[in-house]
Design an enzyme around this catalytic site. Structure first.
Site, PDB file in Angstrom:
ATOM      1  NE  ARG A  38      -6.729   4.293   5.816  1.00  0.00           N
ATOM      2  CZ  ARG A  38      -5.658   4.680   6.511  1.00  0.00           C
ATOM      3  NH1 ARG A  38      -5.691   4.690   7.809  1.00  0.00           N
ATOM      4  NH2 ARG A  38      -4.577   5.080   5.896  1.00  0.00           N
ATOM      5  CG  ASP A  52       3.457   1.302   9.793  1.00  0.00           C
ATOM      6  OD1 ASP A  52       3.150   2.171  10.617  1.00  0.00           O
ATOM      7  OD2 ASP A  52       3.406   1.502   8.550  1.00  0.00           O
ATOM      8  CB  CYS A  73      -3.760  19.523  10.250  1.00  0.00           C
ATOM      9  SG  CYS A  73      -3.218  18.761   8.745  1.00  0.00           S
ATOM     10  CE  LYS A  86      -1.892   1.692   4.012  1.00  0.00           C
ATOM     11  NZ  LYS A  86      -1.597   3.124   4.175  1.00  0.00           N
ATOM     12  CG  ASN A  87       2.500   2.703   3.562  1.00  0.00           C
ATOM     13  OD1 ASN A  87       1.310   2.956   3.417  1.00  0.00           O
ATOM     14  ND2 ASN A  87       3.066   2.556   4.744  1.00  0.00           N
ATOM     15  NE  ARG A  92       5.373  16.593  15.478  1.00  0.00           N
ATOM     16  CZ  ARG A  92       5.717  15.564  16.182  1.00  0.00           C
ATOM     17  NH1 ARG A  92       5.088  15.295  17.278  1.00  0.00           N
ATOM     18  NH2 ARG A  92       6.683  14.789  15.788  1.00  0.00           N
TER      19      ARG A  92
HETATM   20  C1  UD1 Z   1       4.569   6.871   6.453  1.00  0.00           C
HETATM   21  C2  UD1 Z   1       3.721   5.636   6.286  1.00  0.00           C
HETATM   22  C3  UD1 Z   1       3.328   5.108   7.653  1.00  0.00           C
HETATM   23  C4  UD1 Z   1       4.534   4.879   8.521  1.00  0.00           C
HETATM   24  C5  UD1 Z   1       5.405   6.142   8.576  1.00  0.00           C
HETATM   25  C6  UD1 Z   1       6.727   5.930   9.317  1.00  0.00           C
HETATM   26  C7  UD1 Z   1       2.536   5.999   4.185  1.00  0.00           C
HETATM   27  C8  UD1 Z   1       1.222   6.280   3.518  1.00  0.00           C
HETATM   28  N1  UD1 Z   1       2.514   5.991   5.530  1.00  0.00           N
HETATM   29  O1  UD1 Z   1       3.766   7.870   7.063  1.00  0.00           O
HETATM   30  O2  UD1 Z   1       2.643   3.862   7.460  1.00  0.00           O
HETATM   31  O3  UD1 Z   1       4.100   4.574   9.832  1.00  0.00           O
HETATM   32  O4  UD1 Z   1       5.724   6.578   7.242  1.00  0.00           O
HETATM   33  O5  UD1 Z   1       7.439   4.868   8.761  1.00  0.00           O
HETATM   34  O6  UD1 Z   1       3.539   5.744   3.537  1.00  0.00           O
HETATM   35  N2  UD1 Z   1       6.072  14.739  10.926  1.00  0.00           N
HETATM   36  C9  UD1 Z   1       6.045  16.072  11.258  1.00  0.00           C
HETATM   37  N3  UD1 Z   1       5.876  16.994  10.281  1.00  0.00           N
HETATM   38  C10 UD1 Z   1       5.749  16.635   8.964  1.00  0.00           C
HETATM   39  C11 UD1 Z   1       5.787  15.278   8.627  1.00  0.00           C
HETATM   40  C12 UD1 Z   1       5.956  14.348   9.633  1.00  0.00           C
HETATM   41  O7  UD1 Z   1       6.165  16.423  12.415  1.00  0.00           O
HETATM   42  O8  UD1 Z   1       5.615  17.542   8.116  1.00  0.00           O
HETATM   43  C13 UD1 Z   1       6.238  13.728  11.972  1.00  0.00           C
HETATM   44  C14 UD1 Z   1       5.022  12.812  12.107  1.00  0.00           C
HETATM   45  O9  UD1 Z   1       4.029  13.392  12.901  1.00  0.00           O
HETATM   46  C15 UD1 Z   1       5.652  11.596  12.705  1.00  0.00           C
HETATM   47  C16 UD1 Z   1       7.046  11.542  12.091  1.00  0.00           C
HETATM   48  O10 UD1 Z   1       7.312  12.859  11.635  1.00  0.00           O
HETATM   49  O11 UD1 Z   1       5.766  11.740  14.098  1.00  0.00           O
HETATM   50  C17 UD1 Z   1       7.203  10.575  10.931  1.00  0.00           C
HETATM   51  O12 UD1 Z   1       6.226  10.843   9.942  1.00  0.00           O
HETATM   52  P1  UD1 Z   1       6.413  10.480   8.405  1.00  0.00           P
HETATM   53  O13 UD1 Z   1       7.722   9.766   8.224  1.00  0.00           O
HETATM   54  O14 UD1 Z   1       6.159  11.697   7.604  1.00  0.00           O
HETATM   55  O15 UD1 Z   1       5.259   9.426   8.191  1.00  0.00           O
HETATM   56  P2  UD1 Z   1       4.188   9.410   7.034  1.00  0.00           P
HETATM   57  O16 UD1 Z   1       4.808   9.726   5.736  1.00  0.00           O
HETATM   58  O17 UD1 Z   1       2.989  10.177   7.477  1.00  0.00           O
END
Ligand code: UD1
Length: 421
Positions: free
Chosen positions: A402, A309, A120, A22-23, A125
């Site tokens: 999902r 995950d 948001c 999926k990701n 964040r």
């Molecule tokens: C992706 C995956 C998710 C996985 C995660 C970490 C997809 C669709 N989802 O989520 O399954 O759990 O990577 O491996 O691919 N953060 C900020 N600001 C930002 C972006 C992120 O503070 O602008 C924080 C988030 O709140 C979180 C951390 O950074 O605490 C990591 O997030 P991120 O690596 O961006 O995860 P996703 O891309 O949302």
């Protein structure tokens, strides 16, 4: 499907094919917007998020067609006219990763209107890293009543350092940078395998990306990208979930098409606990004969560390292993929603604070009504139900759907008495 009924307590036996990731598929689908031709995406999982993304791409002028696991996307007619009509709200709201369209549409059209997935506001964040990084590529942002308007008269390559290796932000940057003028260097890029998959897809379309798989990506902007024929790898988290199910119950399973090379830390943890994991021509063979030993510590970290995950699916395994384990969640703040449910099933598990739990292994879990609140936690409750004596009913299964095409079908293949209604 609302609820899953499980009659647990048996050991797993059999083989199951692991669905496509999926990701990985979602950013690849978004990336088709950057191409002028047709892409054929193979091993595409049948998930609601994928259908939502298909709807979004169609609303932007793409022509899509699906035949079993193969999805064709023709992105020749994507234009401002389609984009200006706006994207269907249900699809945007229904899928958190619609934010990935930000980079792709900036790369294709130079502007994009997106609703906030989850509502948001700018600077908060969840997408602040995306926004700050894209600004360096000469993207401007305006907050509007509907969400966010981003535009750029000309995307320009830049040197960007990410303080946090955000997966989504890295993906958005790559998508914008492949169409920017000049060179972009991304330092501190996330190294999750889904990013390498996205880069490999784009490279097959004609993009110039070096450093794939590392934390420094160098991208030379390209004017034109063509479509390509591309295979999505198996889903490492789904494979890990079924590995955990086998670890919780004992038994012997073959996880066909499991992406073993992407699962090092998960497999290493399973082996440390006493599971036998072997790479075969068909996939990952797992054998669990005796009670597993607790690994004592489980600490999530960005890839190649232990994946956040996989943290939830490991909790029921730890609850049944011999010894004590300290679990630390370093990626997301609130990822222990299932602790009270596991306790209700007889687990000796205590939440120390928002990021830490301590699990002491017990001999047995007992079936109970439980409720899924999010995707991976939901899957973990299913694992607990599979391992528990008696009947477990898991509510809130829309969350599980999902990420899992059909978790009941897959676990039935492994001998579990499980059905969804
Ligand atoms: C992706 C995956 C998710 C996985 C995660 C970490 C997809 C669709 N989802 O989520 O399954 O759990 O990577 O491996 O691919 N953060 C900020 N600001 C930002 C972006 C992120 O503070 O602008 C924080 C988030 O709140 C979180 C951390 O950074 O605490 C990591 O997030 P991120 O690596 O961006 O995860 P996703 O891309 O949302």
């Amino acid at each position: 499907m609302d609820s899953i009924y499980i009659h647990g307590g048996i050991t797993l036996q059999g083989q199951v094919r692991v669905q496509g990731s999926k990701n990985a598929v979602l950013p690849v689908m978004a990336a088709t917007l950057l191409t002028e031709g047709t892409s054929i995406i193979r091993n595409c999982p049948r998930l609601k998020d994928v259908y939502h993304m298909q709807t979004l791409l169609e609303s932007l002028g793409c022509v899509t067609a699906r035949d079993k696991e193969t999805l064709k996307i023709r992105a020749t007619d994507v234009d401002i006219l389609h984009a200006s009509k706006g994207m269907p709200e249900d699809a945007v709201r229904g899928m958190r990763s619609s934010i990935i369209l930000l980079g792709a549409l900036l790369g294709r059209l130079g502007e994009v209107r997106v609703e906030y997935p989850g509502g948001c506001v700018i600077g908060e964040r969840p997408i602040d890293i995306h926004i700050e990084a894209l600004k360096k590529l000469n993207v401007h942002f305006e907050e509007k009543s509907y969400g966010l308007y981003a535009y750029s008269s000309e995307l320009r390559g830049a040197e960007i350092g990410l303080a946090v290796p955000s997966v989504g932000a890295t993906e958005n940057l790559i998508l914008a940078a492949v169409r920017a003028l000049g060179t972009t260097v991304i330092r501190g890029a996330a190294r999750e395998p889904e990013i390498a998959t996205l880069c490999e897809y784009l490279a097959a379309c004609g993009a110039d990306i070096t450093g794939i798989g590392s934390s420094t990506l160098v991208i030379q902007g390209t004017k034109e990208l063509a479509g390509t024929d591309f295979e999505i790898p198996g889903d490492r988290i789904v494979a890990g979930t079924y590995l955990c199910a086998c670890m919780a119950t004992g038994g012997e399973v073959l996880l066909k098409e499991a992406p073993i090379r992407q699962m090092q830390e998960t497999i290493l943890t399973a082996e440390r606990m006493g599971a036998v994991c072997q790479k075969t021509k068909e996939g990952l063979y797992v054998q669990v004969e005796e009670r597993l030993q607790s690994p004592q510590k489980l600490i999530t970290a960005p890839y190649p560390g232990f994946p956040t995950d996989m943290q939830s699916p490991f909790l029921p395994v730890l609850a049944l292993a011999e010894g004590e384990c300290f679990v630390e969640e370093n990626i997301f703040e609130n990822r222990f929603h299932i602790v009270p449910y596991l306790e209700a099933m007889g687990a000796d598990i205590r939440q120390i604070d928002a990021r830490h739990v301590r699990v002491r292994g017990t001999e047995e879990l007992t079936g109970s009504p439980v409720s899924a609140k999010e995707l991976r936690g939901g899957a973990a409750l299913v694992i607990a139900g599979v391992a528990a004596r008696g009947e477990t009913v898991v509510d809130g299964c829309k969350f599980i759907e999902r990420g899992y095409e059909n978790i009941c079908r897959d676990l039935r293949e492994l001998g579990v008495r499980i059905y969804g209604v």
